[in-house]
Design a protein around this motif. Structure first.
Motif, mmCIF file in Angstrom:
data_model
loop_
_atom_site.group_PDB
_atom_site.id
_atom_site.type_symbol
_atom_site.label_atom_id
_atom_site.label_comp_id
_atom_site.label_asym_id
_atom_site.label_seq_id
_atom_site.Cartn_x
_atom_site.Cartn_y
_atom_site.Cartn_z
ATOM 1 N N UNK A 85 -51.915 9.664 25.028
ATOM 2 C CA UNK A 85 -52.500 9.413 26.337
ATOM 3 C C UNK A 85 -51.888 8.164 26.959
ATOM 4 N N UNK A 86 -51.881 8.090 28.308
ATOM 5 C CA UNK A 86 -51.313 6.906 28.968
ATOM 6 C C UNK A 86 -52.090 5.659 28.614
ATOM 7 N N UNK A 87 -51.439 4.503 28.834
ATOM 8 C CA UNK A 87 -52.108 3.233 28.615
ATOM 9 C C UNK A 87 -53.307 3.121 29.524
ATOM 10 N N UNK A 88 -54.337 2.350 29.130
ATOM 11 C CA UNK A 88 -55.462 2.111 29.996
ATOM 12 C C UNK A 88 -55.011 1.545 31.325
ATOM 13 N N UNK A 101 -42.464 -0.011 5.465
ATOM 14 C CA UNK A 101 -42.068 0.661 6.699
ATOM 15 C C UNK A 101 -42.273 2.162 6.501
ATOM 16 N N UNK A 102 -43.156 2.737 7.313
ATOM 17 C CA UNK A 102 -43.451 4.167 7.181
ATOM 18 C C UNK A 102 -42.892 4.974 8.341
ATOM 19 N N UNK A 103 -42.418 4.303 9.374
ATOM 20 C CA UNK A 103 -41.755 4.977 10.491
ATOM 21 C C UNK A 103 -40.863 3.960 11.182
ATOM 22 N N UNK A 104 -39.665 4.381 11.553
ATOM 23 C CA UNK A 104 -38.743 3.549 12.325
ATOM 24 C C UNK A 104 -37.952 4.484 13.214
ATOM 25 N N UNK A 105 -38.304 4.509 14.487
ATOM 26 C CA UNK A 105 -37.639 5.438 15.381
ATOM 27 C C UNK A 105 -38.127 5.301 16.803
ATOM 28 N N UNK A 106 -37.788 6.260 17.657
ATOM 29 C CA UNK A 106 -38.171 6.193 19.071
ATOM 30 C C UNK A 106 -39.687 6.241 19.247
ATOM 31 N N UNK A 107 -40.190 5.401 20.112
ATOM 32 C CA UNK A 107 -41.626 5.430 20.378
ATOM 33 C C UNK A 107 -42.030 6.754 21.016
ATOM 34 N N UNK A 108 -41.095 7.357 21.765
ATOM 35 C CA UNK A 108 -41.397 8.621 22.443
ATOM 36 C C UNK A 108 -41.651 9.761 21.466
ATOM 37 N N UNK A 109 -41.214 9.607 20.226
ATOM 38 C CA UNK A 109 -41.390 10.680 19.239
ATOM 39 C C UNK A 109 -42.737 10.618 18.534
ATOM 40 N N UNK A 110 -43.482 9.532 18.730
ATOM 41 C CA UNK A 110 -44.767 9.409 18.055
ATOM 42 C C UNK A 110 -45.792 10.374 18.645
ATOM 43 N N UNK A 130 -57.407 5.438 13.714
ATOM 44 C CA UNK A 130 -58.374 5.231 14.788
ATOM 45 C C UNK A 130 -58.239 3.846 15.415
ATOM 46 N N UNK A 131 -57.744 2.876 14.635
ATOM 47 C CA UNK A 131 -57.550 1.531 15.161
ATOM 48 C C UNK A 131 -56.356 1.465 16.108
ATOM 49 N N UNK A 132 -55.418 2.397 15.948
ATOM 50 C CA UNK A 132 -54.179 2.372 16.720
ATOM 51 C C UNK A 132 -54.208 3.253 17.952
ATOM 52 N N UNK A 133 -54.955 4.348 17.889
ATOM 53 C CA UNK A 133 -54.916 5.355 18.949
ATOM 54 C C UNK A 133 -55.885 5.031 20.073
ATOM 55 N N UNK A 134 -55.484 5.301 21.326
ATOM 56 C CA UNK A 134 -56.445 5.198 22.425
ATOM 57 C C UNK A 134 -57.534 6.242 22.224
ATOM 58 N N UNK A 155 -50.443 2.995 22.414
ATOM 59 C CA UNK A 155 -50.125 3.335 23.797
ATOM 60 C C UNK A 155 -49.363 2.202 24.485
ATOM 61 N N UNK A 156 -49.689 0.950 24.147
ATOM 62 C CA UNK A 156 -48.960 -0.187 24.706
ATOM 63 C C UNK A 156 -47.538 -0.228 24.146
ATOM 64 N N UNK A 157 -47.411 0.022 22.854
ATOM 65 C CA UNK A 157 -46.081 0.051 22.236
ATOM 66 C C UNK A 157 -45.202 1.098 22.908
ATOM 67 N N UNK A 158 -45.754 2.270 23.184
ATOM 68 C CA UNK A 158 -44.981 3.332 23.806
ATOM 69 C C UNK A 158 -44.617 2.999 25.243
ATOM 70 N N UNK A 159 -45.485 2.282 25.912
ATOM 71 C CA UNK A 159 -45.236 1.951 27.322
ATOM 72 C C UNK A 159 -44.091 0.952 27.463
ATOM 73 N N UNK A 160 -43.979 -0.008 26.537
ATOM 74 C CA UNK A 160 -43.052 -1.115 26.734
ATOM 75 C C UNK A 160 -41.880 -1.161 25.763
ATOM 76 N N UNK A 161 -41.984 -0.498 24.639
ATOM 77 C CA UNK A 161 -40.965 -0.656 23.586
ATOM 78 C C UNK A 161 -40.308 0.684 23.269
ATOM 79 N N UNK A 162 -39.005 0.824 23.498
ATOM 80 C CA UNK A 162 -38.326 2.086 23.192
ATOM 81 C C UNK A 162 -38.343 2.441 21.709
#
Length: 278
Positions: free
Chosen positions: A269-272, A231-240, A254-258, A214-221
């Motif tokens: 979901x939005x960042x905390x 590398x298993x994904x390289x693309x827009x954060x908005x597409x995740x 589970x370690x990555x998701x809010x 969620x932090x990556x999506x908020x700040x990094x395009x």
């Protein structure tokens, strides 16, 4: 197009032949802000250390070029790697400050790659260099603490001092290794906002490793996701999506998701609250 960072076929093996990096390829344009995403042990920190020239890859493995300078090739660091590092700012998870020294002295160490050796040994800085350090501290909002011992600052303040060190360094590329992992939510928000501001205003390429999607999506395009050194994904954060991350990482997702991530819809979901937009 000239890239700020280029990585070709980089591999790194550790004990028992385990690959920390497995034929990694990556290109980052000047002015990009990219999140390296992955669970613990995915290879994020290892990749950043190779980009900075702190360690070399496997013999005969790969090539790393940063700011047009070859950092390493074929498993050997370039002879002029110290000079090349002058343009690479590195923000460590645990700040990497000398606690007994004043904050301003820690910040001014960013100038060491380009001052004469004798001055770097005795940490002698001219008045104009000190002024530049104070200006950098003002930019990150802690100039009032310039002459305090670094150990007296909070974790968030120490991390901002570490970012000020990259400003003094005039780094064209900033690598940040889990810079918010040990911070409270408000301090984490300030640090991420600072990195994003530097990226926008200075057109500096910023690569930041995170394990909070969620932090990556908020700040990094853009997001580059690693798993088991690949590398298993390289693309827009908005597409995740949450479903995509579960496909890529399985139970490690589970370690990555809010905790309240949407189950099977675009976006997450939005960042905390502490990391929401100011």
């Amino acid at each position: 197009m000239t890239h700020a960072i280029e990585v070709h076929g980089l591999s790194k093996s550790f004990q028992a032949g385990r690959k920390a990096l497995d034929n990694v390829g990556l290109a980052v344009a000047p002015g990009e802000m990219v999140a390296l995403l992955g669970a613990s042990g995915s290879g994020k920190s290892t990749l950043l250390r190779h980009l900075a020239g702190f360690v070399a890859g496997d013999a005969g493995s790969g090539k790393v070029v940063v700011n047009g300078h070859v950092i390493q090739q074929g498993g050997r660091l370039a002879r002029d790697v110290r000079q090349a590092r002058a343009g690479i700012g590195f923000v460590f998870q645990q700040f990497n400050l000398v606690g007994r020294l004043p904050v301003i002295t820690n910040v001014l160490t960013g100038m060491l790659p380009r001052v004469p050796l004798w001055r770097s040994l005795v940490r002698y800085f001219r008045n104009e260099e000190i002024d530049a350090g104070l200006e950098a501290l003002a930019q990150v909002g802690i100039d009032d603490y310039a002459f305090r011992r670094a150990s007296t600052l909070s974790g968030g303040q120490q991390q901002r001092a570490a970012i000020a060190r990259t400003l003094v360094q005039n780094a064209q590329v900033i690598l940040a290794d889990e810079p918010i992992a040990s911070l409270d939510p408000e301090s984490a928000r300030r640090v991420m906002e600072l990195l994003a501001q530097i990226n926008r205003t200075r057109k500096v390429a910023v690569v930041v490793s995170l394990h909070q999607v969620d932090v990556a999506m908020r700040y990094c395009p853009r997001v580059v996701a690693l798993r088991h050194g690949q590398v298993v994904y390289d693309g827009p954060s908005s597409a995740l999506t949450a479903a995509m991350l579960r496909d890529l990482y399985g139970t490690e997702a589970d370690e990555l998701l809010p905790h309240d991530a949407m189950q099977d819809a675009p976006g997450l979901a939005p960042a905390p609250a502490g990391l929401a937009a100011a």
